[in-house]
Design an enzyme around this catalytic site. Structure first.
Site, PDB file in Angstrom:
ATOM      1  N   ASN A  44      73.889  14.316  19.241  1.00 13.26           N
ATOM      2  CA  ASN A  44      73.767  14.628  20.827  1.00 13.26           C
ATOM      3  C   ASN A  44      73.755  13.309  21.675  1.00 13.26           C
ATOM      4  O   ASN A  44      73.931  12.363  21.093  1.00 13.26           O
ATOM      5  CB  ASN A  44      72.406  15.532  21.307  1.00 13.26           C
ATOM      6  CG  ASN A  44      71.199  14.394  20.648  1.00 13.26           C
ATOM      7  OD1 ASN A  44      70.898  13.661  21.229  1.00 13.26           O
ATOM      8  ND2 ASN A  44      70.511  14.969  19.840  1.00 13.26           N
ATOM      9  N   ASP A  58      68.045  20.385  16.583  1.00 14.88           N
ATOM     10  CA  ASP A  58      67.374  21.908  16.385  1.00 14.88           C
ATOM     11  C   ASP A  58      67.658  22.177  14.999  1.00 14.88           C
ATOM     12  O   ASP A  58      66.746  22.871  14.437  1.00 14.88           O
ATOM     13  CB  ASP A  58      67.463  22.776  17.451  1.00 14.88           C
ATOM     14  CG  ASP A  58      66.642  22.417  18.706  1.00 14.88           C
ATOM     15  OD1 ASP A  58      65.521  21.952  18.558  1.00 14.88           O
ATOM     16  OD2 ASP A  58      67.352  22.616  19.859  1.00 14.88           O
ATOM     17  N   LYS A 110      83.897  14.691   1.126  1.00 11.80           N
ATOM     18  CA  LYS A 110      84.480  14.802   2.438  1.00 11.80           C
ATOM     19  C   LYS A 110      85.444  16.231   2.384  1.00 11.80           C
ATOM     20  O   LYS A 110      86.037  16.266   1.373  1.00 11.80           O
ATOM     21  CB  LYS A 110      85.350  13.669   2.620  1.00 11.80           C
ATOM     22  CG  LYS A 110      86.088  13.919   4.189  1.00 11.80           C
ATOM     23  CD  LYS A 110      87.106  12.810   4.377  1.00 11.80           C
ATOM     24  CE  LYS A 110      87.942  13.014   5.744  1.00 11.80           C
ATOM     25  NZ  LYS A 110      88.973  12.234   5.954  1.00 11.80           N
ATOM     26  N   PRO A 127      62.913  20.601  11.041  1.00  9.96           N
ATOM     27  CA  PRO A 127      61.355  20.809  11.274  1.00  9.96           C
ATOM     28  C   PRO A 127      61.109  20.131  12.752  1.00  9.96           C
ATOM     29  O   PRO A 127      61.470  19.350  13.266  1.00  9.96           O
ATOM     30  CB  PRO A 127      60.797  19.473  10.424  1.00  9.96           C
ATOM     31  CG  PRO A 127      61.996  18.509  10.068  1.00  9.96           C
ATOM     32  CD  PRO A 127      63.164  19.525   9.862  1.00  9.96           C
ATOM     33  N   LYS A 169      56.435  25.261  26.877  1.00 13.37           N
ATOM     34  CA  LYS A 169      56.510  24.531  25.642  1.00 13.37           C
ATOM     35  C   LYS A 169      55.409  23.501  25.291  1.00 13.37           C
ATOM     36  O   LYS A 169      54.973  23.566  24.003  1.00 13.37           O
ATOM     37  CB  LYS A 169      57.690  23.608  26.071  1.00 13.37           C
ATOM     38  CG  LYS A 169      58.429  22.701  24.946  1.00 13.37           C
ATOM     39  CD  LYS A 169      59.515  22.064  25.113  1.00 13.37           C
ATOM     40  CE  LYS A 169      60.772  23.109  25.202  1.00 13.37           C
ATOM     41  NZ  LYS A 169      61.956  22.455  25.751  1.00 13.37           N
ATOM     42  N   LYS A 223      53.789  24.300  21.495  1.00 16.09           N
ATOM     43  CA  LYS A 223      53.952  23.308  20.464  1.00 16.09           C
ATOM     44  C   LYS A 223      52.324  22.735  20.212  1.00 16.09           C
ATOM     45  O   LYS A 223      52.236  22.120  19.201  1.00 16.09           O
ATOM     46  CB  LYS A 223      54.732  22.215  20.886  1.00 16.09           C
ATOM     47  CG  LYS A 223      56.412  22.690  21.102  1.00 16.09           C
ATOM     48  CD  LYS A 223      57.185  21.595  20.736  1.00 16.09           C
ATOM     49  CE  LYS A 223      58.769  21.846  21.142  1.00 16.09           C
ATOM     50  NZ  LYS A 223      59.679  21.342  20.558  1.00 16.09           N
TER      51      LYS A 223
HETATM   52  O1  C5P Z   1      61.981  22.217  21.819  1.00 17.06           O
HETATM   53  P1  C5P Z   1      62.587  21.024  22.561  1.00 17.06           P
HETATM   54  O2  C5P Z   1      63.601  20.272  21.663  1.00 17.06           O
HETATM   55  O3  C5P Z   1      63.144  21.066  24.009  1.00 17.06           O
HETATM   56  O4  C5P Z   1      61.260  20.054  22.577  1.00 17.06           O
HETATM   57  C1  C5P Z   1      61.528  18.887  22.848  1.00 17.06           C
HETATM   58  C2  C5P Z   1      60.157  17.799  22.557  1.00 17.06           C
HETATM   59  O5  C5P Z   1      60.147  18.218  21.107  1.00 17.06           O
HETATM   60  C3  C5P Z   1      60.435  16.487  22.633  1.00 17.06           C
HETATM   61  O6  C5P Z   1      59.298  15.739  22.729  1.00 17.06           O
HETATM   62  C4  C5P Z   1      61.359  16.240  21.253  1.00 17.06           C
HETATM   63  O7  C5P Z   1      60.986  14.655  20.966  1.00 17.06           O
HETATM   64  C5  C5P Z   1      60.310  17.108  20.445  1.00 17.06           C
HETATM   65  N1  C5P Z   1      61.121  17.647  19.002  1.00 17.06           N
HETATM   66  C6  C5P Z   1      60.675  17.257  17.974  1.00 17.06           C
HETATM   67  N2  C5P Z   1      61.267  17.826  16.804  1.00 17.06           N
HETATM   68  C7  C5P Z   1      62.303  18.715  17.138  1.00 17.06           C
HETATM   69  C8  C5P Z   1      62.654  19.315  18.153  1.00 17.06           C
HETATM   70  C9  C5P Z   1      61.965  18.381  19.401  1.00 17.06           C
HETATM   71  O8  C5P Z   1      59.614  16.357  17.781  1.00 17.06           O
HETATM   72  N3  C5P Z   1      63.141  18.990  15.806  1.00 17.06           N
END
Ligand code: C5P
Length: 420
Positions: free
Chosen positions: A230, A298, A308, A326, A360, A364
């Site tokens: 990204n 994600d 390859k 994760p 969120k 979380k």
């Molecule tokens: O769910 P989202 O990606 O929007 O959440 C963002 C927050 O979660 C950020 O703090 C990011 O660093 C953390 N994050 C993480 N591991 C993931 C996805 C997001 O630590 N797999």
């Protein structure tokens, strides 16, 4: 332990532009600024640039009239640890010496019970005038301290004393005066050669603390040469690590392949995938706080190829299967054993910023979420600025648009307060 705060009165003079650098440098040192802009000062710097850098509301003539009921002069003049006037014009110092109080700045200077540091700036002849020198004598006798003026070329074309001291010099004087407040008061006792522990702690409120910061994007392989990633530049994460380091923390900086280089003076752990990032965070524990600023992918490719992938004659595109990565933030937040005292996450949202980010935070299980608006036109991705709202259990706090290092300094200051 409370954070250090300076009430900064910006007088009207060409040197006012240097005060913007001073505000930025104070922020980097973890010193908060309550800015007061005189009417003449506003001719040289805008309230918007001052408030953006300070991350605070600017108090000016308008404030005086509209918000007086909320916060009186007396409270404003005493809520700081030190009052700084820069540039201190001949006019402001004359008013001070005479004890006049006819606008917000002079009223605050008369009402304060704190030490005052003056950084004079004016034309050479004005500085040398007997009236100004007499006022300076009076102000010194009243206990005010001076930094500068320096000698040199003046904006008006003359040469001599009258240039405002450089921001770095003013910063040193401010830190010296803030530290002096923690030294023993008795003048008969010789000054200690080493600063007492309280002074050291004040300067470095996170000394002895360990903070984990994740930053940058992750790369999820498709095959040995291709990956999914990204646009995260890692700028905000790097700035946060630097700001925490400046407050004395030991920082474990777990970074994906980011465009922004890691700051000096932190422990850098370079990773590529989300799985590696999770493992690196686990290895870095225990920590007092964790700030998850990384843009973790994600999903990862479940059927990544070991060699390859090649185009074949059929023209068929390969089908990628995804599996969830994760969630490192959720995992750290929900640790039953060894959870950091404070866990901070980020939420980049394009709409319903507060609602989505608050949800969120609860989902979380982290303590704070820094919600940033990455909607179209905000320029947050890869840009130098960020507009954020700090969401905690007790409420939401919207910060004005600031440079990412300012956001970082403010957040680091908050973390220091929370851990104290
Ligand atoms: O769910 P989202 O990606 O929007 O959440 C963002 C927050 O979660 C950020 O703090 C990011 O660093 C953390 N994050 C993480 N591991 C993931 C996805 C997001 O630590 N797999």
């Amino acid at each position: 332990m409370t954070a250090r705060r300076v009430l900064l009165i910006i007088g009207g003079g060409i040197a006012a532009y240097k005060v913007l650098t001073l505000i930025r440098d104070l922020g980097r040192r973890g010193i908060a600024v309550t800015p007061v802009l005189t009417e003449a000062g506003a001719e040289f710097v805008t309230p918007l640039s001052v408030s953006a850098l300070a991350g605070e509301v600017v108090h000016d003539a308008l404030f005086d009239l509209t918000r007086e009921a909320e916060m009186g002069h007396i409270q404003l003049s005493r809520s700081a640890d030190l009052v700084v006037v820069a540039p201190a014009t001949a006019n402001l110092m004359a008013k001070m010496a005479a004890g006049l109080a006819d606008d917000l700045a002079s009223t605050l200077l008369l009402a304060t019970d704190k030490k005052v540091l003056l950084a004079p700036a004016m034309n050479v002849r004005m500085w040398q005038h007997t009236a100004t020198q007499r006022n300076i004598e009076t102000l010194r006798a009243d206990g005010a301290q001076m930094v500068g003026p320096d000698e040199g070329d003046m904006a008006c074309g003359e040469y001599g004393p009258g240039r405002m001291a450089e921001p770095a010099e003013i910063l040193t004087a401010i830190e010296r005066m803030l530290d002096a407040r923690t030294l023993p008061a008795s003048p008969s006792r010789p000054a200690p050669l080493r600063l007492p522990p309280e002074a050291v702690i004040r300067r470095q409120p996170l000394a002895g603390r360990h903070v984990i910061v994740t930053s940058g994007p992750t790369q999820e392989p498709i095959d040995p040469v291709r990956y999914i990633s990204n646009r995260s530049s890692g700028a905000q994460g790097s700035a946060i690590a630097a700001a925490l380091r400046d407050l004395g923390a030991r920082v474990s900086f777990v970074t994906g392949p980011a465009e922004t280089p890691p700051p000096a003076g932190v422990d850098v752990i370079r990773v590529s995938t989300a799985d590696q990032m999770r493992e690196a965070v686990e290895a870095a524990l225990p920590a007092d706080a964790a700030v998850m600023a990384a843009a973790v992918a994600d999903w990862k490719v479940a059927n990544a190829a070991g060699s390859k992938m090649k185009k074949d004659a059929s023209g068929a595109a390969p089908a990628l299967e995804f599996t969830e990565n994760p969630d490192i933030l959720a995992w750290v937040s929900q640790l039953t054993d060894g959870r950091p005292q404070l866990v901070v996450g980020f939420a980049a949202e394009t709409d319903q910023l507060i609602d989505n980010a608050s949800a969120k935070r609860r989902r979380k299980g982290c303590d704070w979420i820094v919600a940033n608006d990455v909607g179209e036109g905000t320029g947050t991705f890869g840009g130098a600025e960020n507009t954020v709202t700090l969401i905690t259990e007790t409420g939401n706090e919207s910060w004005p648009k600031m440079r990412k290092d300012q956001v970082a300094a403010k957040l680091a200051g908050r973390i220091a307060e929370a851990l104290s």
